[in-house]
Write a protein that holds these residues in place. Sequence first.
Motif, short mmCIF file in Angstrom:
data_model
loop_
_atom_site.label_atom_id
_atom_site.label_comp_id
_atom_site.label_asym_id
_atom_site.label_seq_id
_atom_site.Cartn_x
_atom_site.Cartn_y
_atom_site.Cartn_z
N TYR A 156 42.72 17.76 29.60
CA TYR A 156 43.05 17.44 31.00
C TYR A 156 43.12 15.92 31.20
O TYR A 156 43.99 15.44 31.95
CB TYR A 156 42.00 18.05 31.93
CG TYR A 156 41.96 19.56 31.91
CD1 TYR A 156 43.14 20.29 32.06
CD2 TYR A 156 40.79 20.26 31.71
CE1 TYR A 156 43.13 21.68 32.02
CE2 TYR A 156 40.76 21.65 31.66
CZ TYR A 156 41.94 22.35 31.83
OH TYR A 156 41.94 23.72 31.78
N GLU A 267 51.55 20.40 33.93
CA GLU A 267 50.37 20.46 34.79
C GLU A 267 50.09 21.89 35.25
O GLU A 267 48.93 22.32 35.30
CB GLU A 267 50.58 19.55 36.00
CG GLU A 267 50.60 18.07 35.66
CD GLU A 267 51.00 17.21 36.85
OE1 GLU A 267 50.77 15.99 36.81
OE2 GLU A 267 51.58 17.76 37.82
N GLN A 268 51.12 22.63 35.57
CA GLN A 268 50.93 24.00 36.05
C GLN A 268 50.46 24.93 34.95
O GLN A 268 49.71 25.87 35.21
CB GLN A 268 52.24 24.50 36.67
CG GLN A 268 52.59 23.83 37.99
CD GLN A 268 53.94 24.24 38.51
OE1 GLN A 268 54.84 24.58 37.74
NE2 GLN A 268 54.11 24.21 39.83
N LEU A 271 46.84 24.41 34.83
CA LEU A 271 46.22 25.08 35.98
C LEU A 271 46.13 26.59 35.74
O LEU A 271 45.14 27.23 36.10
CB LEU A 271 47.02 24.79 37.25
CG LEU A 271 46.91 23.37 37.81
CD1 LEU A 271 47.87 23.18 38.97
CD2 LEU A 271 45.48 23.08 38.25
N GLU A 274 43.29 27.37 33.55
CA GLU A 274 42.01 27.33 34.29
C GLU A 274 41.84 28.53 35.21
O GLU A 274 40.77 28.70 35.81
CB GLU A 274 41.93 26.05 35.12
CG GLU A 274 41.66 24.79 34.33
CD GLU A 274 41.43 23.60 35.22
OE1 GLU A 274 40.27 23.17 35.39
OE2 GLU A 274 42.42 23.09 35.78
N LYS A 276 43.75 28.98 37.97
CA LYS A 276 43.98 28.51 39.34
C LYS A 276 45.38 28.83 39.85
O LYS A 276 45.71 28.51 40.98
CB LYS A 276 43.75 26.99 39.41
CG LYS A 276 42.31 26.58 39.13
CD LYS A 276 42.13 25.08 39.24
CE LYS A 276 40.69 24.67 38.99
NZ LYS A 276 40.49 23.21 39.10
N MET A 277 46.20 29.45 39.01
CA MET A 277 47.56 29.81 39.42
C MET A 277 47.65 31.31 39.68
O MET A 277 46.98 32.10 39.00
CB MET A 277 48.57 29.42 38.34
CG MET A 277 48.69 27.92 38.11
SD MET A 277 49.51 27.05 39.45
CE MET A 277 51.16 27.72 39.31
#
Length: 347
Positions: A156, A267-268, A271, A274, A276-277
């Motif tokens: 990250y 970046e996505q 995410l 993680e 988070k999407m």
Amino acid sequence: MTIGARVIKTGLAVALAVYISNLFGFPSPIIAAVASIFTIQPSISRSWKHAVEQVQTNVLGAALALIAIRLFGHTAISLGMVCIIVILVCIRLRMESAVGLTLVTVVAVMEATNQQGWLFALDRLLMVLTGMAAAFAVNILIFPPRPRKLFMAQVYEADAKLSVLLRMAISNEMKEDVHRDEKEKLQSTLRKLDEAHRLFEEERPFLRRRNQEGARQLILSRHLIKALHKGMDLLEAVEEHYFAVTGSETWAQRFDRQIEELVKYHEQILLKLEGKMKASAAIEPEEEREGRLIKQLSDYLQQNPDEYKRLVFVASAMLEYAYHLRRLDRVTDQVQQRQETVAEPVV
């Protein structure tokens, strides 16, 4: 300045080695303390491998020292000869990392033998082994190495720096000294990630019960690093080729828009990794836009191939970055789907 787990464990290993030495009544705890410092390693597998190598080379070094004392006596020349032999043997056995502590053992054994005989020399060898055992125990029991957590934090961190540098690569708005410093930090982080990946490969034999999961994580980490390296290659291509082309400003908006899409895509993906999407989120950029960019560039090259051909290197690095991002996206989906399948309760 932060105090890492390895720093704390080194201090604890030294303290434990000294305590055990006093407990067993060794004449001096210094050798055990030095041995514990040499044995602390960043991973359990490397610590075990290092300890095995140290035991082998230290026993061999002690034996050579005793033989040298028997044949040549305790002289400076014999000590130097034994040290040379030990270094050559360690290199021959590909155990170069064990040279330092083995030489300490040789010097300690030969010095002790001159004073109080073979039993005291054996005590010196036991002191070395005690320090190694103390360090190995501390490394496993106290804050055991967790390279995966550190690895993802570095991923990250590297992506954050890469995103800023790529977004400003075409516009060239960042100050040169700031750009240079950020780029050096990114390169340093990438080197750390390469080293962390080697640690993962070393850890696999010690995680047999989680062998399949470890294999998937190893593949994922390889693609994470590869994508970052390809982003770095794109940055290098822009710096080396884009600004060398006269009239490249006409391509600034097109390249900048395409790079922005790829950076956002990267970046996505992280995410998504993680969690988070949303599962239904469509994050992959359109390949048709990349195709149009290549067609426009090809048409442009036909007008003036000698002047604009260096733009092809930038476009090639951009396409390769996109290709590896899509591979990373697919691997991420496969790993997450497998984890969800394993996590589902059996009815």
